[in-house]
Design a protein around this motif. Structure first.
Motif, mmCIF file in Angstrom:
data_model
loop_
_atom_site.group_PDB
_atom_site.id
_atom_site.type_symbol
_atom_site.label_atom_id
_atom_site.label_comp_id
_atom_site.label_asym_id
_atom_site.label_seq_id
_atom_site.Cartn_x
_atom_site.Cartn_y
_atom_site.Cartn_z
ATOM 1 N N TYR A 158 4.661 -0.323 -9.734
ATOM 2 C CA TYR A 158 3.822 -1.067 -8.793
ATOM 3 C C TYR A 158 3.782 -2.537 -9.195
ATOM 4 O O TYR A 158 4.180 -2.916 -10.304
ATOM 5 C CB TYR A 158 2.410 -0.489 -8.713
ATOM 6 C CG TYR A 158 1.544 -0.655 -9.938
ATOM 7 C CD1 TYR A 158 0.579 -1.665 -10.004
ATOM 8 C CD2 TYR A 158 1.656 0.215 -11.022
ATOM 9 C CE1 TYR A 158 -0.225 -1.810 -11.126
ATOM 10 C CE2 TYR A 158 0.857 0.085 -12.132
ATOM 11 C CZ TYR A 158 -0.082 -0.931 -12.189
ATOM 12 O OH TYR A 158 -0.879 -1.082 -13.300
ATOM 13 N N ARG A 195 2.447 -1.863 0.794
ATOM 14 C CA ARG A 195 1.307 -2.723 0.455
ATOM 15 C C ARG A 195 0.026 -1.928 0.676
ATOM 16 O O ARG A 195 -0.432 -1.744 1.794
ATOM 17 C CB ARG A 195 1.340 -3.970 1.336
ATOM 18 C CG ARG A 195 0.368 -5.072 0.935
ATOM 19 C CD ARG A 195 0.921 -5.863 -0.226
ATOM 20 N NE ARG A 195 0.176 -7.102 -0.418
ATOM 21 C CZ ARG A 195 0.518 -8.282 0.082
ATOM 22 N NH1 ARG A 195 1.617 -8.383 0.806
ATOM 23 N NH2 ARG A 195 -0.198 -9.347 -0.148
ATOM 24 N N THR A 196 -0.578 -1.432 -0.386
ATOM 25 C CA THR A 196 -1.797 -0.629 -0.275
ATOM 26 C C THR A 196 -3.050 -1.480 -0.193
ATOM 27 O O THR A 196 -4.112 -0.999 0.209
ATOM 28 C CB THR A 196 -1.948 0.316 -1.489
ATOM 29 O OG1 THR A 196 -2.116 -0.471 -2.681
ATOM 30 C CG2 THR A 196 -0.731 1.212 -1.636
ATOM 31 N N HIS A 197 -2.924 -2.734 -0.590
ATOM 32 C CA HIS A 197 -4.078 -3.630 -0.720
ATOM 33 C C HIS A 197 -3.511 -5.041 -0.758
ATOM 34 O O HIS A 197 -2.331 -5.234 -1.065
ATOM 35 C CB HIS A 197 -4.821 -3.277 -2.019
ATOM 36 C CG HIS A 197 -6.049 -4.068 -2.295
ATOM 37 N ND1 HIS A 197 -6.012 -5.307 -2.881
ATOM 38 C CD2 HIS A 197 -7.365 -3.792 -2.096
ATOM 39 C CE1 HIS A 197 -7.240 -5.757 -3.030
ATOM 40 N NE2 HIS A 197 -8.084 -4.869 -2.552
ATOM 41 N N LEU A 204 6.471 4.013 -3.431
ATOM 42 C CA LEU A 204 6.022 5.306 -2.919
ATOM 43 C C LEU A 204 6.672 6.474 -3.638
ATOM 44 O O LEU A 204 6.110 7.574 -3.688
ATOM 45 C CB LEU A 204 6.297 5.396 -1.412
ATOM 46 C CG LEU A 204 5.536 4.394 -0.532
ATOM 47 C CD1 LEU A 204 5.845 4.649 0.937
ATOM 48 C CD2 LEU A 204 4.043 4.461 -0.784
ATOM 49 N N LEU A 210 -3.217 11.054 -3.961
ATOM 50 C CA LEU A 210 -4.040 10.183 -3.128
ATOM 51 C C LEU A 210 -5.472 10.678 -3.277
ATOM 52 O O LEU A 210 -5.786 11.820 -2.943
ATOM 53 C CB LEU A 210 -3.579 10.243 -1.675
ATOM 54 C CG LEU A 210 -4.300 9.346 -0.671
ATOM 55 C CD1 LEU A 210 -4.150 7.876 -1.037
ATOM 56 C CD2 LEU A 210 -3.778 9.592 0.743
ATOM 57 N N GLN A 219 -7.665 5.778 -3.503
ATOM 58 C CA GLN A 219 -6.900 5.259 -4.630
ATOM 59 C C GLN A 219 -5.665 6.137 -4.788
ATOM 60 O O GLN A 219 -5.681 7.319 -4.437
ATOM 61 C CB GLN A 219 -7.732 5.294 -5.921
ATOM 62 C CG GLN A 219 -8.908 4.332 -5.918
ATOM 63 C CD GLN A 219 -9.701 4.387 -7.212
ATOM 64 O OE1 GLN A 219 -9.955 5.468 -7.760
ATOM 65 N NE2 GLN A 219 -10.109 3.241 -7.713
ATOM 66 N N VAL A 220 -4.593 5.550 -5.314
ATOM 67 C CA VAL A 220 -3.408 6.359 -5.596
ATOM 68 C C VAL A 220 -3.162 6.391 -7.099
ATOM 69 O O VAL A 220 -3.400 5.413 -7.811
ATOM 70 C CB VAL A 220 -2.137 5.815 -4.889
ATOM 71 C CG1 VAL A 220 -2.213 6.010 -3.393
ATOM 72 C CG2 VAL A 220 -1.896 4.358 -5.224
ATOM 73 N N VAL A 231 -6.430 1.594 -2.322
ATOM 74 C CA VAL A 231 -5.809 1.633 -1.002
ATOM 75 C C VAL A 231 -6.873 1.244 0.014
ATOM 76 O O VAL A 231 -7.862 1.955 0.177
ATOM 77 C CB VAL A 231 -5.257 3.031 -0.660
ATOM 78 C CG1 VAL A 231 -4.564 3.005 0.709
ATOM 79 C CG2 VAL A 231 -4.313 3.527 -1.736
ATOM 80 N N TYR A 235 -5.130 0.861 5.593
ATOM 81 C CA TYR A 235 -3.747 1.232 5.286
ATOM 82 C C TYR A 235 -3.575 2.725 5.019
ATOM 83 O O TYR A 235 -2.448 3.187 4.849
ATOM 84 C CB TYR A 235 -3.258 0.468 4.050
ATOM 85 C CG TYR A 235 -3.270 -1.031 4.180
ATOM 86 C CD1 TYR A 235 -3.080 -1.653 5.401
ATOM 87 C CD2 TYR A 235 -3.464 -1.847 3.072
ATOM 88 C CE1 TYR A 235 -3.086 -3.032 5.529
ATOM 89 C CE2 TYR A 235 -3.474 -3.236 3.177
ATOM 90 C CZ TYR A 235 -3.281 -3.821 4.413
ATOM 91 O OH TYR A 235 -3.296 -5.178 4.524
ATOM 92 N N VAL A 236 -4.676 3.484 4.989
ATOM 93 C CA VAL A 236 -4.601 4.894 4.580
ATOM 94 C C VAL A 236 -3.729 5.701 5.531
ATOM 95 O O VAL A 236 -2.857 6.469 5.098
ATOM 96 C CB VAL A 236 -6.012 5.508 4.484
ATOM 97 C CG1 VAL A 236 -5.920 7.015 4.261
ATOM 98 C CG2 VAL A 236 -6.792 4.863 3.345
ATOM 99 N N LEU A 239 -0.076 4.869 5.140
ATOM 100 C CA LEU A 239 0.400 5.352 3.844
ATOM 101 C C LEU A 239 0.692 6.845 3.904
ATOM 102 O O LEU A 239 1.733 7.303 3.414
ATOM 103 C CB LEU A 239 -0.644 5.055 2.761
ATOM 104 C CG LEU A 239 -0.333 5.611 1.369
ATOM 105 C CD1 LEU A 239 0.956 5.023 0.812
ATOM 106 C CD2 LEU A 239 -1.492 5.344 0.412
#
Length: 245
Positions: A158, A195-197, A204, A210, A219-220, A231, A235-236, A239
């Motif tokens: 990440y 882009r989770t945040h 991925l 998750l 959160q992941v 996250v 975006y959930v 994702l």
């Protein structure tokens, strides 16, 4: 147009369905796979047929077109939504549920032609994104401690931004660079990064879990890391679409 476009028409008025079907059948790549006379039946047809696009009336008894559009946002594959209605006053609400276009009855052939162009363009962009393939030997060049280090994207777990530096985390090393995360995201396009945040970019292929957090956020957990990555709730859904079969 260069592809068959699976289409569903949803309208409680038979005459309106017939008129729209007559106009759409002039486009050789349109394949009308189903019709429905209510929002409830329309939702069922969309789930069964998985169309590329739907034409849906807004004013329908029980489930309105707007309510149907909101329900569709929970599906893994959301079709393009074209509202076809006699009421022009709903346009703002229509685009809030991510409608691609808004046709007003009685249907104007020129307006429909413009709508078809938007559909083709939107589906074409989606296909181009899906077909993007990076070079097999491509590596990310990182300016780190006065040197240029080459890192394989597959080795990156990440990326996150902290103050004025971007941290690129692999299993064995963390590299720091001045390159903005947005620029790295663009360079890594075509590899499985998400882009989770606003401050985090995640591979991925490295996601293990998750985990629900609070207020719809998650959160992941990624391989080899104790840290859980935030996250944003916006975006959930996307994702999960990227992660799940």
């Amino acid at each position: 147009m260069s592809r068959v476009i699976k289409t569903v028409i949803i309208d409680d008025e038979p005459y309106s369905r017939d008129e729209l079907k007559f106009l759409l059948e002039r486009y050789e790549d349109i394949n009308i796979v189903a019709e429905a006379d209510s929002g409830e039946k329309g939702l069922e047809m969309v789930m069964r047929k998985e169309p590329d696009v739907i034409f849906v009336d807004i004013e329908m008894p029980q489930m309105s077109g707007l309510e149907l559009a909101k329900a569709l946002q929970n599906l893994k594959k959301v079709p393009l939504i074209i509202f076809a209605t006699a009421y022009p006053d709903y346009a703002v609400k229509a685009f809030r549920v991510q409608a691609l276009d808004y046709l007003v009855k009685p249907f104007d052939e020129d307006q429909l032609s413009e709508t078809m162009a938007r559909i083709t363009e939107s589906l074409g962009r989606a296909k181009e994104t899906k077909d993007e393939r990076p070079k097999a030997s491509a590596r990310l060049a990182i300016e780190h401690d006065g040197r240029i280090v080459y890192v394989s994207p597959q080795d990156i777990i990440y990326v996150f931004r902290e103050e004025r530096e971007t941290m690129i985390c692999t299993i064995n090393h963390t590299f720091n660079t001045k390159t903005p995360i947005k620029e790295l995201e663009e360079k890594l396009r075509g590899f499985p990064f998400f882009r989770t945040h606003k401050s985090y970019l995640v591979n991925l292929d490295k996601v293990e879990q998750l985990i629900p957090w609070f207020n719809g956020a998650y959160q992941v957990k990624v391989v080899g890391q104790k840290k859980e990555i935030p996250v944003s709730r916006n975006y959930v859904k996307t994702l999960r679409e990227r992660l799940e079969l």
